[in-house]
Motif scaffolding. Structure first.
Motif, PDB file in Angstrom:
ATOM      1  N   LEU A 137      10.998 -12.104 153.958  1.00  0.00           N
ATOM      2  CA  LEU A 137      11.003 -13.272 152.786  1.00  0.00           C
ATOM      3  C   LEU A 137      10.056 -12.793 151.735  1.00  0.00           C
ATOM      4  O   LEU A 137      10.765 -12.953 150.387  1.00  0.00           O
ATOM      5  CB  LEU A 137       9.947 -14.401 153.441  1.00  0.00           C
ATOM      6  N   CYS A 138       9.249 -12.045 151.696  1.00  0.00           N
ATOM      7  CA  CYS A 138       9.043 -11.424 150.358  1.00  0.00           C
ATOM      8  C   CYS A 138       9.643 -10.518 149.843  1.00  0.00           C
ATOM      9  O   CYS A 138       9.823 -10.542 148.525  1.00  0.00           O
ATOM     10  CB  CYS A 138       7.349 -10.746 150.671  1.00  0.00           C
ATOM     11  N   PRO A 192       6.574 -18.462 158.766  1.00  0.00           N
ATOM     12  CA  PRO A 192       7.439 -17.659 158.109  1.00  0.00           C
ATOM     13  C   PRO A 192       8.916 -17.887 158.864  1.00  0.00           C
ATOM     14  O   PRO A 192       9.804 -17.716 158.080  1.00  0.00           O
ATOM     15  CB  PRO A 192       6.812 -16.270 158.363  1.00  0.00           C
ATOM     16  N   ILE A 193       8.778 -17.784 160.035  1.00  0.00           N
ATOM     17  CA  ILE A 193      10.105 -18.171 160.843  1.00  0.00           C
ATOM     18  C   ILE A 193      10.907 -19.459 160.260  1.00  0.00           C
ATOM     19  O   ILE A 193      12.270 -19.393 159.971  1.00  0.00           O
ATOM     20  CB  ILE A 193       9.741 -18.361 162.159  1.00  0.00           C
ATOM     21  N   PHE A 194      10.099 -20.687 160.130  1.00  0.00           N
ATOM     22  CA  PHE A 194      10.700 -21.745 159.812  1.00  0.00           C
ATOM     23  C   PHE A 194      11.146 -21.818 158.193  1.00  0.00           C
ATOM     24  O   PHE A 194      12.177 -22.150 157.969  1.00  0.00           O
ATOM     25  CB  PHE A 194       9.549 -22.847 159.746  1.00  0.00           C
ATOM     26  N   LEU A 195      10.469 -20.608 157.389  1.00  0.00           N
ATOM     27  CA  LEU A 195      11.000 -20.641 156.033  1.00  0.00           C
ATOM     28  C   LEU A 195      12.187 -19.569 156.041  1.00  0.00           C
ATOM     29  O   LEU A 195      13.325 -19.703 155.220  1.00  0.00           O
ATOM     30  CB  LEU A 195       9.878 -20.019 155.192  1.00  0.00           C
ATOM     31  N   ILE A 196      12.214 -18.846 157.008  1.00  0.00           N
ATOM     32  CA  ILE A 196      13.658 -18.013 157.251  1.00  0.00           C
ATOM     33  C   ILE A 196      14.582 -18.989 157.641  1.00  0.00           C
ATOM     34  O   ILE A 196      15.954 -19.070 157.002  1.00  0.00           O
ATOM     35  CB  ILE A 196      13.471 -16.969 158.182  1.00  0.00           C
ATOM     36  N   PHE A 197      14.522 -19.872 158.254  1.00  0.00           N
ATOM     37  CA  PHE A 197      15.665 -20.941 158.567  1.00  0.00           C
ATOM     38  C   PHE A 197      15.886 -21.886 157.436  1.00  0.00           C
ATOM     39  O   PHE A 197      17.235 -22.176 157.096  1.00  0.00           O
ATOM     40  CB  PHE A 197      15.343 -21.800 159.670  1.00  0.00           C
ATOM     41  N   ALA A 198      14.892 -22.269 156.775  1.00  0.00           N
ATOM     42  CA  ALA A 198      15.196 -22.872 155.382  1.00  0.00           C
ATOM     43  C   ALA A 198      15.940 -22.187 154.612  1.00  0.00           C
ATOM     44  O   ALA A 198      16.693 -22.643 153.587  1.00  0.00           O
ATOM     45  CB  ALA A 198      13.755 -23.459 154.780  1.00  0.00           C
TER      46      ALA A 198
END
Length: 214
Positions: A137-138, A192-198
């Motif tokens: 993500l970063c 972070p995992i949820f943000l990857i899916f988002a």
């Protein structure tokens, strides 16, 4: 460091370096940045240790205040060199940043396993996936930010610093959460995992395509 991270780096990097003899174009470029990402992880360990010792920081302060800055800056330097020397198009910035993030996260996870063992499968799995998601993500956020501002002279410097600063803050929040106790620790590992899916949902949206072709 008792577990000799330099030897671990050589063990992981040598096969990748040899594979580059049989690769061309983008495959070789991506592999190069994966190796650079692992090298950044190795160097950031020394830089973080130096500043932690210099400021006499405790473990908690080093993890929450020093490590995020050192790691994100170290990951940024190869990408900055690539931008300044090769002057790629903005569509070609994200892949190297992902390569750096993947190499960094892989080497970090291997060192974590070497130091702490791999007996608890679920703990290792959650930690590995969350750390990988964080660095990915970063990397994507930094590359997208730089790709947008780097060719605009009036905002190039401040925009680049802002994108890097946002990644440092995000990384710092993650480190604070995973070192907390109770449910905050679990939230730190999962967000972070949820943000990857988002991010995947946003990538498939019309809004992302509109930005991509601007």
């Amino acid at each position: 460091m008792s577990y000799y991270i330099e030897n671990i780096f050589l063990c992981l990097a040598v096969p990748l370096i040899l594979s580059m003899l049989f690769r061309k174009g983008r495959q070789r470029t991506f592999t190069t940045f994966v190796i650079l990402g692992m090298g950044c992880c190795l160097l950031s360990a020394y830089v973080s240790s130096f500043f932690a010792g210099y400021y006499h920081a405790c473990t908690a302060a080093a993890v929450m205040e020093i490590t995020p800055v050192c790691e994100e800056v170290m990951k940024f330097l190869p990408l900055l060199f690539y931008l300044l020397v090769f002057e790629p198009d903005k569509q070609e910035v994200i892949s190297p940043a992902i390569g750096i993030a993947v190499g960094f996260a892989t080497f970090e996870n291997v060192c974590y396993l070497t130091e702490n063992g791999a007996a608890d499968f679920y703990d290792i799995l959650i930690r590995g996936v969350s750390a990988g998601s964080l660095h990915l993500l970063c990397g994507i956020a930094l590359s997208c930010g730089i790709a947008y501002v780097f060719r605009k002279k009036w905002i190039m410097v401040t925009g680049t610093i802002g994108a890097l600063g946002a990644c440092v803050v995000f990384h710092g929040i993650y480190n604070i959460l995973i070192t907390a106790k109770g449910r905050w620790n679990l939230i730190g590992y999962l967000f972070p995992i949820f943000l990857i899916f988002a991010l995947l949902v946003v990538k498939k949206s019309r809004f992302y395509k509109k930005i991509e072709f601007e």
